[in-house]
Design an enzyme around this catalytic site. Structure first.
Site: not given
Ligand SMILES: [Zn+2]
Length: 355
Positions: A148-149, A152, A178, A288
């Protein structure tokens, strides 16, 4: 979950907020024969990290190399990203807990990319096992968070070719930020991806049977989880859309919990006091869930054309990530999907939770 609780306490009438994680783990173990601890042996931190690097490199045609530089702590690693041999970005991985460190998982941009002037630089700050010997075992949830990170991170560096810093990298509307990260989470449920790196100490690859079980239990409790997210989103929104001196924080929270959450309010608790996103995300915790709607829709193209289809990945990189904030996210999504976004893929995902 209530039925399972009644085996422990026959007088139980409902499942409490503080019991949900424990009960959910028991049900998953007993009814789905899935033990989250059994999976950990395949997720040594170093292997996971290398596997994610390999996935990103193959999918997006980049390479990741160690960057020889000074860092703020011995456990922090530094890397360079090259695109066709050309240096395009740098990043740090500060991935293990230590005294006094930030306690969650996040991507922080340190420098925005500007064409011909400066490269994007950012850092992932997480708290995964590992550290000294680098062989700590991660849970599947943590592996998902890592990816997930990383979602980004790639948004930051692929979107770093910009003339203006305010459009550079993760500079889209907050409603959308997100989406790229949540879409990337899908790969950690994919057998082909897991088999790239998920081996145990004896060198055995994660068995197909275990991957199938993981995917079967994935949707257990999905509806409850979505409802709970709605409670958080409503609390965040309703704390910010009125005068701060004219309402009672606890009462407003209870009202939102009664309306949205499947779990009852526990007397004398004040969840909002530790709801970190109230500060960082203010009114827009809903991003989210909203971003997830768009993430599911974006993923539908990969689902149809192949998760390891480099043509789709190239399209995604060029049409969704590379523009950074230089166009409306809705336009970027439309450009990639060939149509405006819709709710269909999200509804399909929710529906999987009912079976
Ligand atoms: Zn995030």
């Amino acid at each position: 979950m209530l039925a399972r609780l009644q085996k422990i306490d026959p007088a139980a009438k409902e499942v409490g907020d503080w019991q949900k994680s424990y009960l959910s783990e028991l049900v998953r173990k007993e009814q789905y024969n899935f033990d989250s601890k059994a999976v950990r042996q395949y997720f040594a931190y170093n292997k996971v990290r290398d596997g994610i690097f390999q996935l990103m490199s193959t999918l997006f045609d980049i390479s990741i190399h160690p960057w020889d530089t000074t860092t703020w702590h011995d456990s922090v690693e530094a890397y360079e990203v090259r695109d066709n041999g050309k240096l395009m970005a740098r990043f740090y991985l500060d991935m293990h807990p230590r005294e006094g460190k930030y306690k969650h998982a996040a991507h922080f941009s340190l420098q925005n990319g500007l064409t011909g002037r400066q490269l994007p630089v950012s850092s992932l700050v997480c708290n995964f096992p590992g550290g000294d010997d680098g062989s700590g075992l991660m849970t599947h949830d943590q592996v998902e968070t890592f990816l997930h990170e990383f979602g980004h991170l790639i948004h930051h560096f692929f979107g770093g070719e910009q003339r203006w810093t305010s459009f550079s990298g993760v500079a889209t509307e907050w409603d959308f930020v997100e989406a790229p990260s949540q879409m990337l989470e899908e790969w950690i449920w994919d057998a082909d991806t897991l088999k790239l790196f998920a081996t145990n100490e004896q060198g055995e690859t994660i068995p197909d049977e275990l991957i199938t079980k993981m995917n079967t239990t994935r949707y257990f409790g999905r509806g409850l989880n979505v409802k709970n997210q709605m409670f958080y989103a409503a609390t965040s929104l309703n704390y910010y859309n009125r005068e701060p001196d004219s309402f009672d924080l606890t009462r407003k929270m209870i009202e939102m919990q009664d309306r949205y959450s499947p779990y009852k309010y526990v007397d004398d608790t004040h969840f909002f006091a530790s709801f970190g996103h109230l500060d960082g995300y203010s009114a827009i915790y809903y991003t989210y869930m909203w971003s997830l709607v768009i993430a599911n829709d974006l993923f539908s193209r990969f689902e149809k054309e192949g998760m390891h289809n480099r043509k789709v990945a190239k399209d995604y990189r060029e049409k969704v990530l590379a523009p950074g904030g230089s166009a409306d996210a809705a336009e970027l999504v439309k450009d990639f999907l060939g149509r405006p976004y819709n709710f269909e893929a999200f509804e399909k995902e929710l529906d999987k939770g009912t079976r």
